[in-house]
Design an enzyme around this catalytic site. Sequence first.
Site, PDB file in Angstrom:
ATOM      1  N   GLY A 200       0.094   2.576   6.512  1.00 40.57           N
ATOM      2  CA  GLY A 200       0.011   3.120   4.964  1.00 40.57           C
ATOM      3  C   GLY A 200       0.755   3.430   4.196  1.00 40.57           C
ATOM      4  O   GLY A 200       1.589   3.845   4.297  1.00 40.57           O
ATOM      5  N   SER A 201       0.665   3.124   2.943  1.00 40.58           N
ATOM      6  CA  SER A 201       1.212   2.853   1.275  1.00 40.58           C
ATOM      7  C   SER A 201       0.222   2.719   0.702  1.00 40.58           C
ATOM      8  O   SER A 201      -0.305   2.238   0.151  1.00 40.58           O
ATOM      9  CB  SER A 201       2.861   2.533   2.082  1.00 40.58           C
ATOM     10  OG  SER A 201       3.399   3.759   0.961  1.00 40.58           O
TER      11      SER A 201
END
Length: 232
Positions: A200-201
């Site tokens: 996640g980013s």
Amino acid sequence: MGEKIKKIKRIKDIRLHREGTNTLLYTGIAIAMVGALIWYLSGPSILFKAYICLFAILYGIMINFFRCPVRYFNGETENIVVAPADGKVVVIEEVEEDEYFHDKRLMISIFMSLFNVHANWFPVDGRVKFVRHQNGNFHKAWLPKASEENEHADIMLETDNGKEILCRQIAGAVARRIVTYAKDDEDCYIDEHLGFIKFGSRVDVYLPLGTEVCVTMGQSTTGDQTVIARLK
């Protein structure tokens, strides 16, 4: 018959990314060992069944996260900017970029949730001018300050007609590892992987002012498929 062949081809084109090999292997072994211990101590109890259900779901999420679909952009790529990642558009705005350009740029940011494919693609055809890695913090990726303050990797690209595009991979509160495959002075093409960000980013793309934006805030994107902008 033709439709059946297409379905088989699509299944074959969905594979797991090499960045997930060790993670999936060691996590699977750990889950199996703990499960065997619970079975040894309690047999087919409610505890064992709950453990199996919970970690089967979590492991399934991990497999989904490390998917690596084979994709090809259909159409002309000249002056086209494609989404470098699966996710959702969270920023479309003019910003002052003082690190490289020292002027205003149009920034489009794509946030990747835990459930998105996390492979990153080159957004344009051209050449990699340079790659820079910057250490930093691990703020939540959707916050505005994450673009400059978080750990990130900057990939400066130059199109065939001389336009410079900055693509920035940003670590988040959960994502602590950025992998960048781009190398200085190499040619780059849409359809090729730029890198991978674990768990996640977001990815920011800095474009020249006057670029035609082809997406809207909150729109879902598919890496290497969604046209996010057209260069003038």
